[in-house]
Design an enzyme around this catalytic site. Sequence first.
Site, short mmCIF file in Angstrom:
data_model
loop_
_atom_site.label_atom_id
_atom_site.label_comp_id
_atom_site.label_asym_id
_atom_site.label_seq_id
_atom_site.Cartn_x
_atom_site.Cartn_y
_atom_site.Cartn_z
CG ASP A 172 37.41 39.86 38.75
OD1 ASP A 172 37.91 39.48 39.03
OD2 ASP A 172 37.52 39.78 37.54
CD1 TRP A 227 41.02 37.60 40.52
CD2 TRP A 227 42.92 39.03 40.46
NE1 TRP A 227 40.86 37.96 39.80
CE2 TRP A 227 41.84 39.42 39.50
CE3 TRP A 227 44.12 40.28 39.97
CZ2 TRP A 227 41.40 40.58 38.38
CZ3 TRP A 227 44.03 41.70 39.52
CH2 TRP A 227 42.98 41.67 39.02
CG ASP A 265 41.89 34.57 36.06
OD1 ASP A 265 41.72 33.85 37.51
OD2 ASP A 265 40.99 35.02 35.32
C1 GLA Z 1 39.51 37.71 36.16
C2 GLA Z 1 38.58 36.87 36.98
C3 GLA Z 1 37.61 35.22 36.07
C4 GLA Z 1 37.13 36.32 35.39
C5 GLA Z 1 37.58 36.84 34.23
C6 GLA Z 1 36.40 38.18 33.23
O1 GLA Z 1 40.03 37.05 35.35
O2 GLA Z 1 39.97 36.16 38.06
O3 GLA Z 1 37.05 34.47 36.90
O4 GLA Z 1 36.29 36.23 36.10
O5 GLA Z 1 38.28 38.02 35.93
O6 GLA Z 1 36.43 38.78 32.81
#
Ligand code: GLA
Length: 575
Positions: free
Chosen positions: A185, A218, A236
Amino acid sequence: MQRSLAFFACSTLLALAACGGGKSASPDGSGGAGGSAPPYETDDDLPLPPVAGLAPTPPMGWNSWNKFSCNITGAFVEAVADGMVSSGMKDAGFEFINIDDCWSQATRAADGTLQPDTVHFPPSTTGGNDGIQIVADYVHSKGLKLGIYGDRGTETCGHRAGSQGYEMQDAMTWASWGVDYLKYDNCAATLDAQTQYQTMRDALTATDRDFVFSICAWSFYEWASVIGNLQRTTTDITNTWDSIVSNLQTNKLVTAYGGPNHWNDPDMLEVGNSDFGAGPVTDLENQSHFSLWAIVDAPLIAGNDLRDGHMADATKATLTNTEVIALNQDALGLPGYEVRESGDQSVWAKPLDANGARGVVLFNAGAAPADITVGFAEIGLSLGPATVRDLLGHADLGTFTDSYTATAVPSHGTATLKILGGEPARPRGAGAYLSDLTPTYAANGLGPVERDTNNGASDAGDGGPIKLRGQAFSKGLGMSAPSAVIFRLGKVCTSFSATVGVDDAAGGAGSVVFQVWADDNKLFDSGTVTGMSAAMPVMVDLTGLRRLKLVVTNAGDGSALDRADWADAKVDCAP
Ligand code: GLA
């Protein structure tokens, strides 16, 4: 590239019957899609050999985040693994059980080792095994694989220890536990993303285990498609229909970057997260979500409760539909692209690894039922007969000529199809313009690829004349990065030529790279070409080759004004 569809066959998915005069003999004489594929004409048409690597097809599995966020324990994850087996998902191809954020502590051990949260992932009472290793052993005993989550910054999004500065140590820890997959991440990160993701890729490679590497930055970055086995293209996802459609639309802009071992990831599935009335997405919408993720070659990572008794039958049926999964897992590895958008209705297609085979999704994003037609030429087939199979209803629909119409596709529904027809005629003769031929694949960064005009904007047929530094060209292909277009050569051609450049319509802006590939070998690379660069002649030898692929990348700096022309693009072929 709006093509006129001369004859629309008329059928209904519900009645499974054709109406009107579209029905004719099947191409192989077998009478339906259930029959054998048309015979290969020559060895030129044989499928390409399968690709090696850790993710030759999109990874399939489950991840804890979408439904359970931080509410996870080792025992729960093991019950999910049991559910993956008992539900039939393992048999359908699901493999990874992925623990997301919150499995670890905020602080490291004195020697810097990452520590599992011992309340939720307790260590073995008989000593030895760590909490995650216990789960890994259990998951492996079920014939499945374990994934884990980390972060390139100083802490994860859930405020647990991040891997910045500890990359090698963490990779070794995960390897010692038997982990097979890392989702990495982007939280609490201030250093260069590409460098940090590369550092972790190198660390994983240096261990004695194979790790599928999922880059979760992202948003799409060109470097991510080189470093990762899957790269997030979106923010997300949430369990709403709007979020699902929005991620699909964002993801489609970079379709041409997806492929074996580097899949575009519009985020994990929300299928089943409204089971038993708990949420806003309907069973039909879940089915569409799954079909659309399947056809664009997204990783199929379920995010619902797989435990026995927690999955509704409709959800199970969607997630174990092996005919839909087969589109996603097809060995050719060409991500489906949006062929055409007509108002709220759209046509998505991907070539499959068999002669004349295409996966097709006809998607109705509108509020009312709608008829949706797919022309066989617009999905890269020859005109004439093709058989159509309904992959949601598991039924052969019959043989249709030139096109197929799914009638009354429900609001937010899809017709999810396999169409088996004829490959388009091969190029013949000297100086055959590509814009006069039928491509078998045409992924483009902005609406469809245009014939004999520049790309214009996102509508079909909205381009202006192809113009490079003041010189106009009447023939050529107008693309917008990232783009990938494939033509069959049938080993009968000797050369490809074109003049490439960023169209004058970009007003001097834009920067792209033009590449010519054939049979998986790169034969030409322009380097970065900008809106100020002189037009560049390209000439490539194609002797004995089967498939020509023209690729335009965004040169690593995004796709704004990347209007890429292949002016006068043509091939010289046998008569
Ligand atoms: C980010 C990621 C999600 C998830 C969260 C966990 O937002 O994009 O897919 O893994 O973190 O905290």
